[in-house]
Enzyme design. Structure first.
Site, short mmCIF file in Angstrom:
data_model
loop_
_atom_site.label_atom_id
_atom_site.label_comp_id
_atom_site.label_asym_id
_atom_site.label_seq_id
_atom_site.Cartn_x
_atom_site.Cartn_y
_atom_site.Cartn_z
N PRO A 156 -4.06 -40.31 36.30
CA PRO A 156 -3.45 -41.73 36.62
C PRO A 156 -2.92 -41.96 37.76
CG PRO A 156 -2.39 -39.68 37.33
CD PRO A 156 -2.97 -39.30 36.90
N CYS A 157 -4.57 -43.11 37.98
CA CYS A 157 -5.16 -42.87 39.07
C CYS A 157 -4.32 -44.66 39.48
CB CYS A 157 -6.47 -43.86 38.62
SG CYS A 157 -7.30 -44.86 37.14
N HIS A 158 -3.43 -44.80 38.64
CA HIS A 158 -2.58 -46.08 39.61
C HIS A 158 -1.63 -45.15 41.09
CE1 HIS A 158 0.21 -43.99 36.54
NE2 HIS A 158 1.19 -43.95 36.89
#
Length: 105
Positions: free
Chosen positions: A51-53
């Site tokens: 989940p790079c967000h």
DNA sequence: TGTGTGACGATCG
DNA sequence: GCGATCGCCACAC
């Protein structure tokens, strides 16, 4: 385990509703530059597994290179998870900042 | 093996 | 207070 693997592993266990910073991930992995963190995410580009967000800059602004729908999509995902926004594109670092120091393996 | 580069951070102007 | 520049290290080519 490569540095990229460490970085991605760290990103993968960021709890829902929390965010962390590139610098923090770098520090928790004994690195000195946060650029490697972004570079790792960029080379993998796997938002499903990582989940790079949930990874933002030190000042709370979202990553400028997020391409999985754009910054708008990234912000929306964070809001859906319960992350509070102080500004239009800055998260509430004081409430939603997750530090690996507290739960570092 | 060497060079370029990058989704950042901190400092200087 | 904001913008621009330099530096950092690891990875890809």
């Amino acid at each position: 385990m490569n540095s990229f693997q460490k970085i991605l592993h760290s990103v993968s266990f960021i709890p829902e509703g929390k965010v962390t910073t590139y610098g923090d991930i770098a520090t928790s992995n004994n690195m000195k530059n946060a650029r490697i963190v972004g570079f790792a995410l960029h080379t993998n580009t796997d938002p499903i597994k990582f989940p790079c967000h949930r990874v933002v800059k030190k000042d709370g602004s979202l990553a400028s290179g997020y391409v999985f729908g754009g910054l708008n999509e990234q912000k929306r995902k964070l809001q859906l998870e319960g992350v509070e926004f102080l500004d239009d594109d800055k998260v509430d670092m004081y409430k939603c900042l997750y530090t690996f120091s507290d739960n570092s393996p």
